[in-house]
Design a protein around this motif. Sequence first.
Motif, PDB file in Angstrom:
ATOM      1  N   ASP A  87     -39.808 -28.408 -87.231  1.00  0.00           N
ATOM      2  CA  ASP A  87     -39.382 -28.347 -85.833  1.00  0.00           C
ATOM      3  C   ASP A  87     -38.748 -26.987 -85.529  1.00  0.00           C
ATOM      4  N   PRO A  88     -39.105 -26.371 -84.389  1.00  0.00           N
ATOM      5  CA  PRO A  88     -38.506 -25.087 -84.033  1.00  0.00           C
ATOM      6  C   PRO A  88     -36.982 -25.127 -83.976  1.00  0.00           C
ATOM      7  N   GLU A  89     -36.410 -26.277 -83.573  1.00  0.00           N
ATOM      8  CA  GLU A  89     -34.957 -26.358 -83.475  1.00  0.00           C
ATOM      9  C   GLU A  89     -34.282 -26.344 -84.858  1.00  0.00           C
ATOM     10  N   LEU A  90     -35.085 -26.497 -85.912  1.00  0.00           N
ATOM     11  CA  LEU A  90     -34.552 -26.437 -87.269  1.00  0.00           C
ATOM     12  C   LEU A  90     -34.722 -25.052 -87.912  1.00  0.00           C
ATOM     13  N   ILE A  91     -35.240 -24.101 -87.156  1.00  0.00           N
ATOM     14  CA  ILE A  91     -35.354 -22.738 -87.692  1.00  0.00           C
ATOM     15  C   ILE A  91     -34.000 -22.210 -88.158  1.00  0.00           C
ATOM     16  N   PRO A  92     -32.891 -22.422 -87.405  1.00  0.00           N
ATOM     17  CA  PRO A  92     -31.579 -21.980 -87.914  1.00  0.00           C
ATOM     18  C   PRO A  92     -31.208 -22.646 -89.247  1.00  0.00           C
ATOM     19  N   VAL A  93     -31.624 -23.899 -89.434  1.00  0.00           N
ATOM     20  CA  VAL A  93     -31.404 -24.578 -90.711  1.00  0.00           C
ATOM     21  C   VAL A  93     -32.161 -23.844 -91.812  1.00  0.00           C
ATOM     22  N   GLY A  94     -33.398 -23.454 -91.499  1.00  0.00           N
ATOM     23  CA  GLY A  94     -34.198 -22.709 -92.462  1.00  0.00           C
ATOM     24  C   GLY A  94     -33.559 -21.381 -92.831  1.00  0.00           C
ATOM     25  N   VAL A  95     -32.989 -20.698 -91.843  1.00  0.00           N
ATOM     26  CA  VAL A  95     -32.323 -19.418 -92.091  1.00  0.00           C
ATOM     27  C   VAL A  95     -31.129 -19.618 -93.025  1.00  0.00           C
ATOM     28  N   LYS A  96     -30.364 -20.681 -92.804  1.00  0.00           N
ATOM     29  CA  LYS A  96     -29.219 -20.980 -93.666  1.00  0.00           C
ATOM     30  C   LYS A  96     -29.663 -21.263 -95.099  1.00  0.00           C
ATOM     31  N   LEU A  97     -30.759 -22.005 -95.233  1.00  0.00           N
ATOM     32  CA  LEU A  97     -31.271 -22.305 -96.571  1.00  0.00           C
ATOM     33  C   LEU A  97     -31.759 -21.028 -97.259  1.00  0.00           C
ATOM     34  N   LEU A  98     -32.391 -20.147 -96.492  1.00  0.00           N
ATOM     35  CA  LEU A  98     -32.818 -18.858 -97.049  1.00  0.00           C
ATOM     36  C   LEU A  98     -31.615 -18.059 -97.542  1.00  0.00           C
ATOM     37  N   ASN A  99     -30.554 -18.084 -96.751  1.00  0.00           N
ATOM     38  CA  ASN A  99     -29.335 -17.356 -97.123  1.00  0.00           C
ATOM     39  C   ASN A  99     -28.668 -17.934 -98.362  1.00  0.00           C
ATOM     40  N   GLN A 100     -28.984 -19.203 -98.664  1.00  0.00           N
ATOM     41  CA  GLN A 100     -28.466 -19.840 -99.877  1.00  0.00           C
ATOM     42  C   GLN A 100     -29.352 -19.530-101.093  1.00  0.00           C
ATOM     43  N   GLY A 101     -30.431 -18.797-100.841  1.00  0.00           N
ATOM     44  CA  GLY A 101     -31.320 -18.409-101.929  1.00  0.00           C
ATOM     45  C   GLY A 101     -32.521 -19.309-102.129  1.00  0.00           C
ATOM     46  N   PHE A 102     -32.754 -20.264-101.216  1.00  0.00           N
ATOM     47  CA  PHE A 102     -33.889 -21.174-101.330  1.00  0.00           C
ATOM     48  C   PHE A 102     -35.144 -20.573-100.690  1.00  0.00           C
ATOM     49  N   LYS A 103     -36.305 -21.079-101.104  1.00  0.00           N
ATOM     50  CA  LYS A 103     -37.575 -20.725-100.469  1.00  0.00           C
ATOM     51  C   LYS A 103     -37.816 -21.702 -99.319  1.00  0.00           C
ATOM     52  N   VAL A 104     -38.280 -21.169 -98.163  1.00  0.00           N
ATOM     53  CA  VAL A 104     -38.447 -22.000 -96.963  1.00  0.00           C
ATOM     54  C   VAL A 104     -39.747 -21.650 -96.245  1.00  0.00           C
ATOM     55  N   ILE A 105     -40.487 -22.701 -95.857  1.00  0.00           N
ATOM     56  CA  ILE A 105     -41.708 -22.573 -95.054  1.00  0.00           C
ATOM     57  C   ILE A 105     -41.430 -23.154 -93.667  1.00  0.00           C
ATOM     58  N   PHE A 106     -41.966 -22.510 -92.643  1.00  0.00           N
ATOM     59  CA  PHE A 106     -41.942 -23.093 -91.294  1.00  0.00           C
ATOM     60  C   PHE A 106     -43.355 -23.511 -90.926  1.00  0.00           C
ATOM     61  N   ASP A 107     -43.502 -24.724 -90.406  1.00  0.00           N
ATOM     62  CA  ASP A 107     -44.796 -25.272 -90.002  1.00  0.00           C
ATOM     63  C   ASP A 107     -44.883 -25.278 -88.476  1.00  0.00           C
ATOM     64  N   ALA A 108     -45.692 -24.388 -87.918  1.00  0.00           N
ATOM     65  CA  ALA A 108     -45.829 -24.267 -86.456  1.00  0.00           C
ATOM     66  C   ALA A 108     -46.943 -25.193 -85.976  1.00  0.00           C
ATOM     67  N   HIS A 109     -46.571 -26.385 -85.552  1.00  0.00           N
ATOM     68  CA  HIS A 109     -47.555 -27.348 -85.050  1.00  0.00           C
ATOM     69  C   HIS A 109     -48.133 -26.889 -83.712  1.00  0.00           C
ATOM     70  N   GLU A 110     -47.289 -26.228 -82.917  1.00  0.00           N
ATOM     71  CA  GLU A 110     -47.674 -25.775 -81.580  1.00  0.00           C
ATOM     72  C   GLU A 110     -47.209 -24.341 -81.395  1.00  0.00           C
ATOM     73  N   ASP A 111     -47.689 -23.722 -80.311  1.00  0.00           N
ATOM     74  CA  ASP A 111     -47.157 -22.419 -79.883  1.00  0.00           C
ATOM     75  C   ASP A 111     -46.014 -22.729 -78.923  1.00  0.00           C
ATOM     76  N   LEU A 112     -44.787 -22.741 -79.438  1.00  0.00           N
ATOM     77  CA  LEU A 112     -43.639 -23.212 -78.653  1.00  0.00           C
ATOM     78  C   LEU A 112     -43.412 -22.431 -77.357  1.00  0.00           C
ATOM     79  N   PRO A 113     -43.434 -21.098 -77.365  1.00  0.00           N
ATOM     80  CA  PRO A 113     -43.233 -20.388 -76.087  1.00  0.00           C
ATOM     81  C   PRO A 113     -44.239 -20.809 -75.015  1.00  0.00           C
ATOM     82  N   LYS A 114     -45.497 -21.027 -75.398  1.00  0.00           N
ATOM     83  CA  LYS A 114     -46.499 -21.502 -74.435  1.00  0.00           C
ATOM     84  C   LYS A 114     -46.195 -22.938 -74.008  1.00  0.00           C
TER      85      LYS A 114
END
Length: 368
Positions: free
Chosen positions: A87-114
């Motif tokens: 979910d796009p709203e979880l991108i900040p969660v992903g950033v936090k996990l990256l900052n903790q040293g974890f590997k993170v994938i984002f799955d873009a189901h849709e083009d959110l800006p569109k």
Amino acid sequence: MVKRITHLTSVHKRNDIRIFLKECVSLSNHFDVTLIVADGQGDAKESNIQILDIGKPLSRWNRMTKTSKQMFLKAASLNSDLYHIHDPELIPVGVKLLNQGFKVIFDAHEDLPKQILTKPYLHKMVRKPLALSIAYYEKLSLKKFSGIITSTSTIAAKFRLINNNVANINNYPILNELFDNVETTNEVKNTFSFVGGMTAIRGITEILDAIDYVKQPCQIAFAGEFSPLVFKQLSTAHKNFQNVDYLGQLNRVEVKNLLKTSLAGLVLYAPVPNHIDAQPNKLFEYMSAGIAVIGSNFPLWKDIIEAYSCGICVNPEDPKQIAEAINYLRDHPELAKEMGLKGRNAVINTFNWETEQQKLVSFYNKIL
């Protein structure tokens, strides 16, 4: 040692077709898979996948604030080898996990800006500035991610300008999930089915309007949930709604049974930015079920429907054209059957999840 991966969604249902039935189930053959959800149904284990529920949010705002924080805390506590955010709203969660040293994938189901440009709950004056802001935030944040998965080649091309590790995993159907080659009846098929979420931009009103011009006997079936409530009220008040077989939300077996008794499937989305370049899951599900398709005449959709001779493309905003296509297939059932078989063959040879899951596992192994 088997790698541990965790999928996160605060928006989708735990049995979401792409997230759970396709991705999580496929990955569970290779990894230890956990799915974190927020639906209030409690923890569970299904298909060898551990489902952890952090509780249903009280509101959209609550989901984007408190729920997101709970998602991060639960995810970080698992110490997984890879996190997969949906979910796009979880991108900040992903950033936090990256900052903790974890590997993170984002799955873009849709083009959110569109997608933002057509959100009914947003004021028209707000949509464009918000879409631009989200596009900027995506560019800023997602370049840091370990990888990005997309559902269409168009979305993939956009994200390759941001991140050099992008995989397009098309949302194609599971090969035999909705197909049944056993003929149980010789009864003439006159049902034209729409399956999926029912919103104003998915052609529901135009299909109802088209009933004025449809020859009888003919049955239009709707299977899915209306959104928002005001659109359900408008649709059920339509003069032709009484002529529709409204089935509500169906499970996958019920969808299979409906499509088995249908002559064609309807996928008549409006020409809004997020639809024109999309590859709707329902298009391929109708094809996988072996039935003809009546679809919107967008260039990308025509390239599939007309190239494989599996249906008819029409202007989705023209009820008369929609009715003409319905009438034509109704009057030519053998042609409709032939179109269905051609669509089915296209799924067998090209548009199937079995091919996409191999790409998904390879992408995971590359990152890990």
